[in-house]
Scaffold this active site. Structure first.
Site, mmCIF file in Angstrom:
data_model
loop_
_atom_site.group_PDB
_atom_site.id
_atom_site.type_symbol
_atom_site.label_atom_id
_atom_site.label_comp_id
_atom_site.label_asym_id
_atom_site.label_seq_id
_atom_site.Cartn_x
_atom_site.Cartn_y
_atom_site.Cartn_z
ATOM 1 N N SER A 82 6.884 -4.013 -0.848
ATOM 2 C CA SER A 82 5.966 -4.276 0.275
ATOM 3 C C SER A 82 4.622 -3.646 -0.031
ATOM 4 O O SER A 82 3.683 -4.317 -0.406
ATOM 5 C CB SER A 82 6.559 -3.749 1.585
ATOM 6 O OG SER A 82 7.635 -4.572 1.986
ATOM 7 N N CYS A 94 -1.015 8.013 5.456
ATOM 8 C CA CYS A 94 -1.779 7.244 4.477
ATOM 9 C C CYS A 94 -1.823 5.774 4.904
ATOM 10 O O CYS A 94 -0.788 5.176 5.177
ATOM 11 C CB CYS A 94 -1.091 7.424 3.132
ATOM 12 S SG CYS A 94 -1.491 6.196 1.932
ATOM 13 N N GLY A 112 8.726 -0.654 3.187
ATOM 14 C CA GLY A 112 9.385 0.537 2.675
ATOM 15 C C GLY A 112 9.337 1.682 3.674
ATOM 16 O O GLY A 112 10.320 2.412 3.857
ATOM 17 N N HIS A 113 8.202 1.816 4.341
ATOM 18 C CA HIS A 113 7.997 2.948 5.245
ATOM 19 C C HIS A 113 9.004 2.938 6.401
ATOM 20 O O HIS A 113 9.662 3.938 6.678
ATOM 21 C CB HIS A 113 6.566 2.869 5.784
ATOM 22 C CG HIS A 113 6.096 4.099 6.499
ATOM 23 N ND1 HIS A 113 6.099 5.345 5.915
ATOM 24 C CD2 HIS A 113 5.604 4.270 7.756
ATOM 25 C CE1 HIS A 113 5.620 6.234 6.787
ATOM 26 N NE2 HIS A 113 5.318 5.595 7.917
ATOM 27 N N TYR A 157 13.931 14.120 2.072
ATOM 28 C CA TYR A 157 13.444 12.970 2.823
ATOM 29 C C TYR A 157 13.441 11.732 1.917
ATOM 30 O O TYR A 157 12.745 11.692 0.911
ATOM 31 C CB TYR A 157 12.042 13.281 3.344
ATOM 32 C CG TYR A 157 11.372 12.175 4.136
ATOM 33 C CD1 TYR A 157 12.088 11.121 4.688
ATOM 34 C CD2 TYR A 157 10.005 12.211 4.358
ATOM 35 C CE1 TYR A 157 11.456 10.130 5.416
ATOM 36 C CE2 TYR A 157 9.350 11.227 5.093
ATOM 37 C CZ TYR A 157 10.089 10.189 5.607
ATOM 38 O OH TYR A 157 9.457 9.204 6.325
ATOM 39 N N ASN A 169 12.099 8.898 2.093
ATOM 40 C CA ASN A 169 10.853 8.178 1.845
ATOM 41 C C ASN A 169 10.040 8.778 0.698
ATOM 42 O O ASN A 169 9.107 8.144 0.213
ATOM 43 C CB ASN A 169 10.002 8.089 3.110
ATOM 44 C CG ASN A 169 10.031 6.695 3.702
ATOM 45 O OD1 ASN A 169 10.510 5.763 3.064
ATOM 46 N ND2 ASN A 169 9.531 6.541 4.911
ATOM 47 N N TYR A 170 10.367 10.016 0.312
ATOM 48 C CA TYR A 170 9.788 10.536 -0.935
ATOM 49 C C TYR A 170 10.951 10.684 -1.910
ATOM 50 O O TYR A 170 11.442 11.783 -2.141
ATOM 51 C CB TYR A 170 9.102 11.883 -0.711
ATOM 52 C CG TYR A 170 7.854 11.798 0.123
ATOM 53 C CD1 TYR A 170 6.626 11.508 -0.475
ATOM 54 C CD2 TYR A 170 7.897 12.010 1.497
ATOM 55 C CE1 TYR A 170 5.473 11.434 0.290
ATOM 56 C CE2 TYR A 170 6.742 11.937 2.267
ATOM 57 C CZ TYR A 170 5.537 11.652 1.659
ATOM 58 O OH TYR A 170 4.404 11.580 2.411
#
Ligand code: FDA
Length: 508
Positions: free
Chosen positions: A85, A150, A157-158, A446, A448-449
């Site tokens: 994405s 950001c 993805g977020h 986390y 997402n990282y």
């Protein structure tokens, strides 16, 4: 024989039989636009070197049926499918794989439809957070959305991985605000909340992308924001008692009113005052109210910070997003610019801190930024508490909730490829150092990282529950078991997979 059974050509033929003018949305190496389409959203240049494995083809669907056809043809012609994405995956898994693969790039799925009357929006996965924020602000100054800082991050993805930002203490995560979704599963079925069922709907709200299917769009609940908010920054370096103030911050930041979010960014700076390199802690905050209310609040709760009126600025919520993104707050159209940020090579890791760190602990941490390889290193410590404390650990897959003082995001960046080793080693040592302070019984992280140091799936073949739980429990705690059950139900042959996708259980 080669001509009849060439998997690559067969794949393209398959697409051309199913998609009208498929060549206009398909990019292979022969296409002069291939490099620019591939690189368009690669945020981490660590994964755009000549030796990085490249996709056989990039498909940029325009319609849902294009997505269904791409899934069908990849599956039937032996290609792994990577979904992209916004391309901000910190380990590059949306566009890199060790096995033959194609990329489904949702760059043409970027509609944002805001319905202010019902305080909801439908946003397509290929839109960025910036496009969403802009779309909301273009219609109203009193609604917002709690997602990441950001503005170039992709919605796909977020939202698949959580999404924490400056409204997190007030409202929770982006994924906490998803009320419906449209996705395509491995069998090409188009599903909405009702047809996918509550288990799958639970899993896609934080259980990770490229695991359950291609999510094309999300229906989200917007949240109220005041027309005027206040932001502030106070910088303190090692010579200005930074460690003492930092130590105090962790004790109170999670207990402040929900309307006040604070974060501390640590980095090496060249200080003219000190006349040498030093380490700075930059205390930043967003207050959902005006300066006149904020100053007495901080003076009472956190006098050590020494917040003054000149540190504060009033602005709209959408401008505050730019402020935290270290960008000029006008014109807000910059939110629509997908290449407004510099692109470097990077490695990231995360921690959740539940017990206060000692002052010596903070001092040792900050001093590590004086070492070599840290010129472009930054750590963001983000206060939790507030709404994050109130949401149950199993409400959605993201489990890091009650009792967390702050989330720590460590990022090290470099420009020259030859510095990679030095910088990544430093990052690993920093992470080691923090092991005394991070969540203990299980070192939470986390999703997402993504951090592939935590463990990966087998590239070829089956990955056992035990093997995957090494990293899976860190990201998802007890929710990992339920994610595996959902995966086994929806994608038992593991068509959607990557280095850290949820593995299905082997069928008996
Ligand atoms: P990308 O397209 O790379 O996808 C990420 C993962 O999701 C991949 O596995 C991909 O296959 C999968 N995926 C993508 N689209 C999908 C879809 N439509 N359906 C199914 N799977 C899909 N996080 C945060 O919480 N708060 C923050 O403030 C920030 N800030 C930030 C800044 C910068 C500079 C970076 C690089 C990263 C962040 N992040 C963040 C982390 C960010 O939330 C995370 O990397 C997201 O997964 C990025 O989503 P993209 O769509 O951009 O990534």
């Amino acid at each position: 024989a080669n001509l009849t059974h060439h998997p690559h050509r067969d794949f393209l033929r398959c697409l051309s039989l199913r998609i009208e003018n498929s060549c206009t949305i398909t990019y292979t190496h022969n296409n002069p636009s291939y490099p620019s389409v591939l690189n368009a959203s690669i945020q981490n240049t660590r994964f755009s070197t000549p030796t990085t494995p490249k996709p056989y083809a990039i498909i940029t669907p325009r319609k849902t049926s294009d997505v269904q056809s791409t899934i069908f043809c990849s599956k039937n012609h032996g290609f792994q499918l990577r979904i992209r994405s916004g391309g901000h995956d910190v380990e590059g898994v949306s566009y890199v794989s060790q096995v033959p693969f194609v990329v489904l790039d949702l760059v043409n799925f970027r509609d944002v439809k805001v319905d202010t009357k019902n305080e909801v929006a439908w946003v397509q996965s290929g839109a960025t957070t910036g496009e969403l924020y802009y779309g909301i602000a273009a219609k109203t100054q009193t609604l917002g959305f709690p997602a990441g800082i950001c503005h170039t991050i992709g919605i796909g993805g977020h939202l698949s991985g959580g999404g924490f930002g400056i409204l997190g203490r007030k409202y929770g995560l982006a994924a906490d605000h998803i009320i419906d979704a449209k996705m395509v599963d491995a069998n090409g079925r188009v599903l909405h909340r009702k047809s996918m069922g509550e288990d799958l709907f639970w899993a896609i709200r934080g259980g990770g992308g490229n695991t359950f299917g291609v999510v094309l769009a999300w229906k989200i609940k917007l949240v109220p924001v005041p027309p005027v908010v206040t932001v502030f920054t106070v910088n303190k370096n090692l010579e200005q008692n930074a460690t003492k103030i930092f130590h105090r911050w962790q004790q109170i930041a999670h207990k402040l009113p929900n309307d006040l979010f604070t974060t501390v960014w640590v980095m090496k700076v060249n200080s003219s005052q000190v006349g040498k390199k030093t380490v700075e802690a930059s205390f930043k905050g967003l207050f959902l109210g005006r300066i006149d209310e904020l100053i007495p609040l901080i003076q009472y709760a956190f006098p050590e910070l020494g917040l003054a009126r000149e540190n504060c600025t009033q602005m709209s919520w959408v401008q505050s997003v730019l402020y935290f993104g270290a960008l000029p707050i006008e014109p807000v159209e910059i939110l629509l610019n997908r290449s407004a940020l510099p692109r470097l090579s990077l490695k990231a890791k995360t921690d959740y801190i539940r017990e206060p760190m000692s002052e010596a602990g903070f001092e040792g941490f900050m001093n590590m930024f004086l070492e070599e390889g840290t010129d472009l290193a930054i750590t963001m410590m983000e206060a939790f508490g507030g709404k994050m404390d109130e949401i149950r650990e199993n409400e959605i897959p993201f489990p890091h909730r009650s009792g967390i003082l702050f989330e720590s995001v460590y990022i090290v960046q470099w420009i020259n490829e030859e510095d990679a080793g030095l910088c990544i080693n430093w990052m690993r040592r920093l992470y080691n150092y923090m092991s005394s302070y991070a969540s203990k019984s299980l070192r939470e992280a986390y999703y997402n990282y993504k951090d592939l140091d935590l463990g990966i799936n087998n590239v070829n073949g089956y990955t056992s529950y035990e093997q995957a739980s090494v990293w899976g429990l860190k990201y998802f705690k007890n929710n990992f078991k339920r994610l595996v059950r959902v995966k086994t139900m929806i994608d038992p042959t593991n068509f959607f997979s990557n280095e850290q996708s949820i593995p299905p259980l082997l069928s008996p």
